[in-house]
Structures are given as C-alpha cells and as structure tokens.
Design an enzyme around this catalytic site. Sequence first.
Site, short mmCIF file in Angstrom:
data_model
loop_
_atom_site.label_atom_id
_atom_site.label_comp_id
_atom_site.label_asym_id
_atom_site.label_seq_id
_atom_site.Cartn_x
_atom_site.Cartn_y
_atom_site.Cartn_z
CG HIS A 182 55.41 34.36 48.01
ND1 HIS A 182 54.16 34.85 48.29
CD2 HIS A 182 56.19 35.45 47.75
CE1 HIS A 182 54.18 36.18 48.19
NE2 HIS A 182 55.39 36.56 47.86
CB VAL A 224 54.03 27.34 48.18
CG1 VAL A 224 54.66 28.68 48.54
CG2 VAL A 224 52.97 26.97 49.22
N1 APR Z 1 38.40 32.99 42.99
C1 APR Z 1 39.18 34.12 42.92
N2 APR Z 1 39.59 34.80 44.00
C2 APR Z 1 39.20 34.35 45.21
C3 APR Z 1 38.40 33.19 45.37
C4 APR Z 1 38.00 32.50 44.19
N3 APR Z 1 37.25 31.41 44.23
N4 APR Z 1 38.19 32.98 46.70
C5 APR Z 1 38.83 33.97 47.34
N5 APR Z 1 39.44 34.80 46.45
C6 APR Z 1 40.27 35.98 46.70
C7 APR Z 1 39.99 36.76 47.98
O1 APR Z 1 38.93 37.68 47.76
C8 APR Z 1 41.32 37.47 48.23
O2 APR Z 1 41.39 38.72 47.57
O3 APR Z 1 41.61 35.55 46.83
C9 APR Z 1 42.35 36.51 47.58
C10 APR Z 1 43.18 35.75 48.57
O4 APR Z 1 43.98 36.66 49.29
P1 APR Z 1 45.07 36.17 50.33
O5 APR Z 1 44.49 35.13 51.21
O6 APR Z 1 45.62 37.40 50.96
O7 APR Z 1 46.16 35.43 49.42
P2 APR Z 1 47.36 36.02 48.58
O8 APR Z 1 47.01 37.37 48.02
O9 APR Z 1 47.78 34.97 47.64
O10 APR Z 1 48.46 36.20 49.70
C11 APR Z 1 49.73 36.66 49.35
O11 APR Z 1 50.62 36.31 51.54
O12 APR Z 1 50.60 34.94 53.41
C12 APR Z 1 51.32 35.35 52.31
O13 APR Z 1 53.02 34.23 51.17
C13 APR Z 1 51.64 34.19 51.39
O14 APR Z 1 51.60 34.08 48.99
C14 APR Z 1 50.89 34.53 50.13
C15 APR Z 1 50.80 36.04 50.18
#
Ligand code: APR
Length: 231
Positions: free
Chosen positions: A104, A88
């Site tokens: 989202h 977001v």
């Molecule tokens: N570079 C790339 N990936 C990374 C890095 C980095 N520096 N640091 C962490 N990650 C990865 C993690 O390994 C993980 O797989 O980013 C991912 C983050 O996952 P989530 O926290 O689950 O985020 P996201 O997949 O965007 O969540 C999806 O869930 O809470 C809801 O609406 C919210 O849009 C969000 C959705």
Amino acid sequence: MKKIVVLSGAGISAESGIRTFRDADGLWEGHDVMEVASPAGWKKDRALVLDFYNQRRKQALAAQPNAGHLELAQLEQDYEVVVVTQNVDNLHEKAGSSQVIHLHGELFKVRSTIDESLVYDLDGWEMNLGDRCDKGSQLRPHIVWFGEMVPMMEEAVREAMTADVFIVVGTSLAVYPAAGLINYVGAEVPKFVIDPNMPPLPASDNLYLYPEKATTGVKKVAAYLRESLKL
Ligand code: APR
C-alpha cells in the site's frame, strides 16, 4: 534455505504506538478514510491530505520497532524472509528486515502527479502544496489510496506461491487484493496466523492459530518453526 513469506498489517505496529485502521470509532486518527486516503479526497482538499500524511510521518519517525518486527528480522539468520506488508510505516526496515514489499505504498516516498514513475525519497516528515516533481507537477504521497491499483501485488503473489512457510500477522484481512494473498500459498504449506482478534480465514489443513499480540505471537511461531517443525 527455506522461504518464509509474511503478510503483515497494522496490528504489528500497534504495540509501537501506531493505531490500527479499524478501531471502534471507524475513523482513522479522527478522519473519515475517504477524505484522506482516496483520489476524491485528494481532489477535494489537497492541503488536508498532505497535512494528514505529514502527521503520519511525524508519528512514524518517533516510533520504534517492537519485538514482533525484531523477531521477523531475526528469522533472516536461518531463513529467507520476505515481508509483504500493508503498512506504510518503515518499522520492518528499522527492525532490520531486508526484503520488504509495501503493498500500500510508503510514507517516506512521494511521487509526481503526472508521471507515476517519478518517485522520490523524503527525508523528514514535511511535504507541502507547491512541492513539485522534475516535470513541474505537485507531488503527492506514494500511497495506494482506496480505489487505486496495487502495483506490488504481482510480486507479492509470486512470493506467496513459492513460500515454504506463510505467516499472517496483525491484519483484519478486510481489504483486497491483499487479503487474498493466502489463497496463492501451497496447500501443504504451514500457515500461521497471529492476531488477538482472528480474521476470517479460508479452510486449510495446515493452519496454526495464535490468538494473541504480535510481540508474543511472532516469538512463539519462530520457536515452533525451529523446534517442532525443524524447518
Ligand atoms: N498484535 C497483532 N495484531 C493486532 C494487535 C497486536 N498488538 N492489535 C490489533 N491487532 C489486529 C486487530 O485485531 C486487527 O485484526 O490487527 C488488525 C488490524 O486490522 P486493520 O486495522 O483492518 O488493519 P489492516 O488489516 O492492516 O488494514 C488493511 O486497510 O485502511 C486500509 O490501506 C489500509 O493497509 C490498510 C488496509
């Protein structure tokens, strides 16, 4: 011009100082996600929810795009690039990406609670109880909360179906329907996945895995597209 479709998640903004969702403590910036990101949470304590998003906006205003966002924007010199993001924040736009679909919602938009077609841009970070739409109802964040529809999904699916290249970066693929987008991409299409902690992926012949951070991984994928696949 070949079309690259990108699905990004919180991980791409991690190196810009914005925390991912699924950090080890299971909380989102100290809160249970259902308290700050669900219709029930909003019903229970609107002031808390508004304050939470005010803090997220302050954080986003101070954040700068990192090399991952910037490299994706640069790809527009040679390709049509559509970024489908679950984030977001506005770091893809700040980096210069011109086609960004926010699955989202967007931190810097707010909308009416009685007419969802009334969406407004928010310049600064602050939104308060008593801020009203043109029809007089309380404004709410323009965010897709847990349990709500994902109206931009249809457009994202259309883009995925016409991709020549698909890149997934920084998402745990834990949340649907976003996590299912990859299933709409053609079988013959090369699919790159950049994440230090690989998410679960459907079996596919054309998967290229980059188990690393966005700031280094996106650069490597861009180089591979140009130099090895010569797309
Ligand atoms: N570079 C790339 N990936 C990374 C890095 C980095 N520096 N640091 C962490 N990650 C990865 C993690 O390994 C993980 O797989 O980013 C991912 C983050 O996952 P989530 O926290 O689950 O985020 P996201 O997949 O965007 O969540 C999806 O869930 O809470 C809801 O609406 C919210 O849009 C969000 C959705």
